[in-house]
Design a protein around this motif. Structure first.
Motif, PDB file in Angstrom:
ATOM      1  N   TYR A  51       0.822  -1.218   0.000  1.00 13.08           N
ATOM      2  CA  TYR A  51       0.000   0.000   0.000  1.00 13.08           C
ATOM      3  C   TYR A  51       0.854   1.266   0.000  1.00 13.08           C
ATOM      4  O   TYR A  51       0.413   2.315   0.490  1.00 13.08           O
ATOM      5  CB  TYR A  51      -0.951  -0.010   1.201  1.00 13.08           C
ATOM      6  CG  TYR A  51      -2.217  -0.835   0.975  1.00 13.08           C
ATOM      7  CD1 TYR A  51      -3.200  -0.419   0.070  1.00 13.08           C
ATOM      8  CD2 TYR A  51      -2.444  -2.022   1.657  1.00 13.08           C
ATOM      9  CE1 TYR A  51      -4.359  -1.155  -0.148  1.00 13.08           C
ATOM     10  CE2 TYR A  51      -3.618  -2.779   1.449  1.00 13.08           C
ATOM     11  CZ  TYR A  51      -4.562  -2.325   0.542  1.00 13.08           C
ATOM     12  OH  TYR A  51      -5.718  -3.056   0.327  1.00 13.08           O
ATOM     13  N   LEU A  63      -4.378   1.078   8.177  1.00 10.46           N
ATOM     14  CA  LEU A  63      -4.583   0.165   7.042  1.00 10.46           C
ATOM     15  C   LEU A  63      -3.532  -0.943   7.029  1.00 10.46           C
ATOM     16  O   LEU A  63      -3.859  -2.129   6.887  1.00 10.46           O
ATOM     17  CB  LEU A  63      -4.525   0.964   5.729  1.00 10.46           C
ATOM     18  CG  LEU A  63      -4.519   0.165   4.431  1.00 10.46           C
ATOM     19  CD1 LEU A  63      -5.824  -0.616   4.250  1.00 10.46           C
ATOM     20  CD2 LEU A  63      -4.303   1.092   3.217  1.00 10.46           C
ATOM     21  N   ARG A  87     -14.501  -3.610  -9.555  1.00 12.48           N
ATOM     22  CA  ARG A  87     -14.794  -2.503  -8.631  1.00 12.48           C
ATOM     23  C   ARG A  87     -16.310  -2.342  -8.466  1.00 12.48           C
ATOM     24  O   ARG A  87     -16.784  -2.000  -7.385  1.00 12.48           O
ATOM     25  CB  ARG A  87     -14.177  -1.189  -9.136  1.00 12.48           C
ATOM     26  CG  ARG A  87     -12.672  -1.205  -9.313  1.00 12.48           C
ATOM     27  CD  ARG A  87     -11.866  -0.965  -8.073  1.00 12.48           C
ATOM     28  NE  ARG A  87     -12.063   0.316  -7.467  1.00 12.48           N
ATOM     29  CZ  ARG A  87     -11.318   0.768  -6.444  1.00 12.48           C
ATOM     30  NH1 ARG A  87     -10.325   0.015  -5.955  1.00 12.48           N
ATOM     31  NH2 ARG A  87     -11.547   1.934  -5.903  1.00 12.48           N
ATOM     32  N   THR A  93     -15.655   2.071  -1.342  1.00 12.66           N
ATOM     33  CA  THR A  93     -14.707   1.820  -0.247  1.00 12.66           C
ATOM     34  C   THR A  93     -15.415   1.858   1.107  1.00 12.66           C
ATOM     35  O   THR A  93     -15.145   1.025   1.980  1.00 12.66           O
ATOM     36  CB  THR A  93     -13.592   2.894  -0.267  1.00 12.66           C
ATOM     37  OG1 THR A  93     -13.077   2.989  -1.591  1.00 12.66           O
ATOM     38  CG2 THR A  93     -12.477   2.544   0.694  1.00 12.66           C
ATOM     39  N   ARG A 104     -18.773  -5.505  -0.588  1.00 13.90           N
ATOM     40  CA  ARG A 104     -18.511  -4.688   0.605  1.00 13.90           C
ATOM     41  C   ARG A 104     -19.790  -4.391   1.383  1.00 13.90           C
ATOM     42  O   ARG A 104     -19.786  -4.348   2.606  1.00 13.90           O
ATOM     43  CB  ARG A 104     -17.788  -3.397   0.201  1.00 13.90           C
ATOM     44  CG  ARG A 104     -16.292  -3.636  -0.043  1.00 13.90           C
ATOM     45  CD  ARG A 104     -15.608  -2.444  -0.658  1.00 13.90           C
ATOM     46  NE  ARG A 104     -14.160  -2.559  -0.626  1.00 13.90           N
ATOM     47  CZ  ARG A 104     -13.349  -1.769  -1.320  1.00 13.90           C
ATOM     48  NH1 ARG A 104     -13.840  -0.824  -2.096  1.00 13.90           N
ATOM     49  NH2 ARG A 104     -12.050  -1.930  -1.238  1.00 13.90           N
ATOM     50  N   MET A 111     -15.200   1.327   6.839  1.00 15.33           N
ATOM     51  CA  MET A 111     -14.274   1.864   5.832  1.00 15.33           C
ATOM     52  C   MET A 111     -12.888   1.202   5.953  1.00 15.33           C
ATOM     53  O   MET A 111     -12.301   0.787   4.963  1.00 15.33           O
ATOM     54  CB  MET A 111     -14.153   3.370   6.073  1.00 15.33           C
ATOM     55  CG  MET A 111     -13.222   4.046   5.130  1.00 15.33           C
ATOM     56  SD  MET A 111     -14.128   4.590   3.688  1.00 15.33           S
ATOM     57  CE  MET A 111     -13.150   5.984   3.196  1.00 15.33           C
ATOM     58  N   SER A 112     -12.381   1.106   7.160  1.00 12.28           N
ATOM     59  CA  SER A 112     -11.030   0.552   7.317  1.00 12.28           C
ATOM     60  C   SER A 112     -11.036  -0.976   7.314  1.00 12.28           C
ATOM     61  O   SER A 112     -10.045  -1.598   6.939  1.00 12.28           O
ATOM     62  CB  SER A 112     -10.362   1.099   8.573  1.00 12.28           C
ATOM     63  OG  SER A 112     -11.208   0.952   9.672  1.00 12.28           O
ATOM     64  N   ASN A 114     -12.778  -3.277   5.360  1.00 12.04           N
ATOM     65  CA  ASN A 114     -13.783  -3.345   4.298  1.00 12.04           C
ATOM     66  C   ASN A 114     -13.804  -4.598   3.407  1.00 12.04           C
ATOM     67  O   ASN A 114     -14.314  -4.559   2.302  1.00 12.04           O
ATOM     68  CB  ASN A 114     -13.783  -2.056   3.485  1.00 12.04           C
ATOM     69  CG  ASN A 114     -12.534  -1.902   2.656  1.00 12.04           C
ATOM     70  OD1 ASN A 114     -11.748  -2.847   2.553  1.00 12.04           O
ATOM     71  ND2 ASN A 114     -12.343  -0.748   2.066  1.00 12.04           N
TER      72      ASN A 114
HETATM   73  P1  ATP Z   1      -8.540  -1.086  -1.795  1.00 12.09           P
HETATM   74  O1  ATP Z   1      -7.313  -0.422  -2.359  1.00 12.09           O
HETATM   75  O2  ATP Z   1      -8.280  -1.782  -0.472  1.00 12.09           O
HETATM   76  O3  ATP Z   1      -9.227  -1.960  -2.795  1.00 12.09           O
HETATM   77  P2  ATP Z   1     -10.053   1.256  -2.375  1.00 12.09           P
HETATM   78  O4  ATP Z   1      -9.292   1.275  -3.656  1.00 12.09           O
HETATM   79  O5  ATP Z   1     -11.535   1.253  -2.459  1.00 12.09           O
HETATM   80  O6  ATP Z   1      -9.612   0.045  -1.452  1.00 12.09           O
HETATM   81  P3  ATP Z   1      -8.230   3.209  -1.407  1.00 12.09           P
HETATM   82  O7  ATP Z   1      -8.454   4.663  -1.557  1.00 12.09           O
HETATM   83  O8  ATP Z   1      -7.220   2.542  -2.284  1.00 12.09           O
HETATM   84  O9  ATP Z   1      -9.632   2.484  -1.484  1.00 12.09           O
HETATM   85  O10 ATP Z   1      -7.824   2.957   0.109  1.00 12.09           O
HETATM   86  C1  ATP Z   1      -7.209   1.749   0.520  1.00 12.09           C
HETATM   87  C2  ATP Z   1      -7.837   1.288   1.818  1.00 12.09           C
HETATM   88  O11 ATP Z   1      -7.545   2.250   2.815  1.00 12.09           O
HETATM   89  C3  ATP Z   1      -9.353   1.167   1.783  1.00 12.09           C
HETATM   90  O12 ATP Z   1      -9.766  -0.119   1.445  1.00 12.09           O
HETATM   91  C4  ATP Z   1      -9.756   1.515   3.198  1.00 12.09           C
HETATM   92  O13 ATP Z   1      -9.756   0.371   4.034  1.00 12.09           O
HETATM   93  C5  ATP Z   1      -8.665   2.428   3.668  1.00 12.09           C
HETATM   94  N1  ATP Z   1      -9.112   3.812   3.594  1.00 12.09           N
HETATM   95  C6  ATP Z   1      -9.187   4.601   2.493  1.00 12.09           C
HETATM   96  N2  ATP Z   1      -9.641   5.824   2.785  1.00 12.09           N
HETATM   97  C7  ATP Z   1      -9.843   5.818   4.135  1.00 12.09           C
HETATM   98  C8  ATP Z   1     -10.313   6.772   5.068  1.00 12.09           C
HETATM   99  N3  ATP Z   1     -10.654   7.995   4.680  1.00 12.09           N
HETATM  100  N4  ATP Z   1     -10.411   6.405   6.373  1.00 12.09           N
HETATM  101  C9  ATP Z   1     -10.064   5.150   6.778  1.00 12.09           C
HETATM  102  N5  ATP Z   1      -9.618   4.196   5.945  1.00 12.09           N
HETATM  103  C10 ATP Z   1      -9.513   4.511   4.647  1.00 12.09           C
END
Ligand code: ATP
Ligand code: MG
Length: 139
Positions: A51, A63, A87, A93, A104, A111-112, A114
């Motif tokens: 990440y 995360l 997606r 998310t 989801r 959110m965290s 997920n």
């Molecule tokens: P992923 O990459 O896990 O598939 P995503 O692409 O939907 O998720 P990203 O923006 O890439 O979302 O964020 C990665 C991960 O970080 C999310 O799955 C979420 O668990 C966490 N995350 C993202 N934004 C927030 C936030 N504002 N608060 C808390 N956790 C967050």
């Protein structure tokens, strides 16, 4: 032209709650073919590297701690228009905003926490697949 490959992880919370089976069922029902799959456990360093695009964001620490808190399922999935279609299948998310019937919406806690990861571009699908799988592990 969009690619035909995406990468997913079933995250620690969904593994702990025995949701691997139902999630894989939804993935198959939606027309994705499993090209590679692994049950594994990221350490903190590996989660931070995976990440690394989110380094510096307020949620990065939480995360990467969460993603290294237990085993995950990692997989490469194949389908036409794979990134976008996957997606759609997993939903937003934030599970509170995810559409009805999405993975989801059904399985995420928050959110965290997920439930699943899905690549956000063809380029990242390749990078993320290469992070976990060598060529000989793909069928
Ligand atoms: P992923 O990459 O896990 O598939 P995503 O692409 O939907 O998720 P990203 O923006 O890439 O979302 O964020 C990665 C991960 O970080 C999310 O799955 C979420 O668990 C966490 N995350 C993202 N934004 C927030 C936030 N504002 N608060 C808390 N956790 C967050
Ligand atoms: Mg993402």
């Amino acid at each position: 032209m969009s690619g035909n490959q995406t990468f997913t992880m079933i995250k620690p919370i969904a593994v702990k709650k025995n949701h691997i089976g139902p999630i894989l069922h939804m993935i198959n029902e939606a027309g994705f073919r499993i090209k590679a799959m692994k049950f594994t456990h990221l350490n903190k360093q590996q989660a931070m590297e995976f990440y690394s695009v989110h380094v510096g964001k307020p949620f990065y620490e939480e995360l990467t701690t969460f993603m290294s808190s237990g085993p995950i399922v990692a997989a490469i999935l194949e389908k036409e228009n794979a990134v976008e279609d996957f997606r759609k299948l997993i939903g937003a998310t934030d599970p509170a905003k995810a559409a009805e019937g999405t993975i989801r919406k059904l399985f995420a806690e928050s959110m965290s926490h997920n439930a699943v990861h899905g690549s956000d571009s063809d380029e990242n699908a390749i990078i993320e697949s290469d992070f976990f799988f060598s060529k000989i592990d793909r069928y």
